[in-house]
Design a protein around this motif. Sequence first.
Motif, PDB file in Angstrom:
ATOM      1  N   LEU A 328      31.687 -31.183 -22.995  1.00 25.77           N
ATOM      2  CA  LEU A 328      30.820 -31.522 -21.874  1.00 25.77           C
ATOM      3  C   LEU A 328      31.601 -31.942 -20.636  1.00 25.77           C
ATOM      4  CD1 LEU A 328      28.128 -33.663 -23.734  1.00 25.77           C
ATOM      5  CD2 LEU A 328      27.785 -31.396 -22.757  1.00 25.77           C
ATOM      6  N   MET A 329      32.670 -32.711 -20.849  1.00 27.80           N
ATOM      7  CA  MET A 329      33.331 -33.367 -19.716  1.00 27.80           C
ATOM      8  C   MET A 329      34.441 -32.531 -19.075  1.00 27.80           C
ATOM      9  SD  MET A 329      31.412 -35.860 -20.096  1.00 27.80           S
ATOM     10  CE  MET A 329      30.475 -36.555 -21.456  1.00 27.80           C
ATOM     11  N   LYS A 330      35.295 -31.930 -19.916  1.00 30.09           N
ATOM     12  CA  LYS A 330      36.511 -31.335 -19.372  1.00 30.09           C
ATOM     13  C   LYS A 330      36.802 -29.922 -19.867  1.00 30.09           C
ATOM     14  CE  LYS A 330      39.141 -33.112 -17.102  1.00 30.09           C
ATOM     15  NZ  LYS A 330      39.224 -33.148 -15.608  1.00 30.09           N
ATOM     16  N   ALA A 331      35.912 -29.334 -20.626  1.00 34.90           N
ATOM     17  CA  ALA A 331      36.132 -28.001 -21.198  1.00 34.90           C
ATOM     18  C   ALA A 331      37.314 -27.997 -22.166  1.00 34.90           C
ATOM     19  CB  ALA A 331      36.349 -26.955 -20.107  1.00 34.90           C
ATOM     20  N   GLY A 332      37.722 -29.172 -22.636  1.00 31.80           N
ATOM     21  CA  GLY A 332      38.749 -29.268 -23.655  1.00 31.80           C
ATOM     22  C   GLY A 332      38.114 -29.308 -25.026  1.00 31.80           C
ATOM     23  N   ARG A 333      38.910 -29.638 -26.054  1.00 30.79           N
ATOM     24  CA  ARG A 333      38.370 -29.713 -27.401  1.00 30.79           C
ATOM     25  C   ARG A 333      39.293 -30.516 -28.307  1.00 30.79           C
ATOM     26  NH1 ARG A 333      39.496 -25.521 -31.469  1.00 30.79           N
ATOM     27  NH2 ARG A 333      41.338 -24.312 -30.934  1.00 30.79           N
ATOM     28  N   GLN A 334      38.738 -30.955 -29.433  1.00 30.66           N
ATOM     29  CA  GLN A 334      39.543 -31.562 -30.472  1.00 30.66           C
ATOM     30  C   GLN A 334      39.963 -30.466 -31.444  1.00 30.66           C
ATOM     31  OE1 GLN A 334      40.163 -34.448 -29.551  1.00 30.66           O
ATOM     32  NE2 GLN A 334      38.360 -35.109 -28.402  1.00 30.66           N
ATOM     33  N   ARG A 335      41.060 -30.695 -32.176  1.00 34.12           N
ATOM     34  CA  ARG A 335      41.646 -29.630 -32.997  1.00 34.12           C
ATOM     35  C   ARG A 335      41.960 -30.111 -34.409  1.00 34.12           C
ATOM     36  NH1 ARG A 335      43.382 -29.329 -27.708  1.00 34.12           N
ATOM     37  NH2 ARG A 335      43.066 -27.284 -26.765  1.00 34.12           N
ATOM     38  N   ASP A 336      41.839 -29.174 -35.354  1.00 36.67           N
ATOM     39  CA  ASP A 336      42.283 -29.472 -36.709  1.00 36.67           C
ATOM     40  C   ASP A 336      43.746 -29.048 -36.850  1.00 36.67           C
ATOM     41  OD1 ASP A 336      42.319 -26.691 -37.116  1.00 36.67           O
ATOM     42  OD2 ASP A 336      40.396 -26.680 -38.173  1.00 36.67           O
ATOM     43  N   LEU A 337      44.313 -29.229 -38.023  1.00 33.63           N
ATOM     44  CA  LEU A 337      45.734 -28.939 -38.208  1.00 33.63           C
ATOM     45  C   LEU A 337      46.077 -27.475 -37.908  1.00 33.63           C
ATOM     46  CD1 LEU A 337      46.767 -30.994 -41.379  1.00 33.63           C
ATOM     47  CD2 LEU A 337      47.664 -31.224 -39.050  1.00 33.63           C
TER      48      LEU A 337
END
Length: 368
Positions: A328-337
């Motif tokens: 929503l905020m920055k077009a980024g993401r969290q990632r798995d290994l």
Amino acid sequence: MAGQAQSTTTVVIPTDEELLRAQADLWRHSLCYLTSMTLKCAVELGIPTAIHQLGGRASSQDLITALSLPVAKLPFLRRLMRLLATSGVFAVCADSTAEAIYGLTPLSYLLVDGIAADGHMNHAPFLFTATSTRYIDLAMGLADWFKKDAKTAPFDHVHGASLFEESMEQMDPEFHRMSMEALIVHDNFAVDIALREFRDIFQGIASLTDCCCHGDGTTAKAIAKAFPHMKVTVLDLPQEIRKIPADGVVNYVGGDMFKSIPPAQVVMLKMVLHHWCDEDCVKILANCRKAIPSRENGGKVLIGDIVLDPASGTMYETQLLMDVAMMLMKAGRQRDLDDWRDIFIKAGFSDYKLVKKFGARGVFEVYP
């Protein structure tokens, strides 16, 4: 119709008990935003701080008196405190009286203002930013964003400005100030814990560049204090560096990590990469690789960031919420290994190691 595959899917009809439970779950999911809002209300009223100042234990009546609230609001405050205690924000202390006595939990301790202990950071700016109308409006319009061919993150699409950047500061200086305070808390909290738990990682490092630190260089100054032999440099945008007073301890450099990074034996990216898409992360990491020597000469990149892990129990839901927040905020993401491994390889690194989990985060050493 001849030749058409017949569907063999069978719709399983829920049992009566399952339907009744489902209705209750639907109520909970539909109304869980009230937990966030009552928490926001409690912090705005100063309840965590009041409980702390009252010796760590307080009844609703004590809070009414301490906060100078109208006595007529007492039954309503009891209901608010009951919900927050059930949600784990406050603890119910054992007491023989009919009136519940509330204490702080580790969560509400993070929201106490004025604690002088080293390492304590009041997380209220993060709470207030996450529950602001500028954030909530994005969630309210999420379906609309999905239907449109929007090229920008929902925040930029809705507000016409970018979070944490000058465009937002010009549009809404007060919100920008609050969101930057939230970012500082988010990024710099638990530095003292990290330096204790990961002390071995920093041993023997001659020079370190902290990229995009946001704020006043809290982490860099803590590292320089703990390891006086180390040359510590902070790289951030020029407009951010200008806000940091020279301290004679850390070297502050205005620049752009997408263009170049000041050379050092080690480059550190702490809660940075989840703001960016994979392509941008590869660009940043490629510049990190250029800035460090070979592995044989101690070159490495230290990364502290969220690592999605379904095995982490209830922490996994937090990680997924942070993932949608980045969307929503920055077009980024969290990632798995696997995601982390892929961007390390694409950036030209030969190897990496997940050193340790650290709350919802993980700490990587990445080698050229």
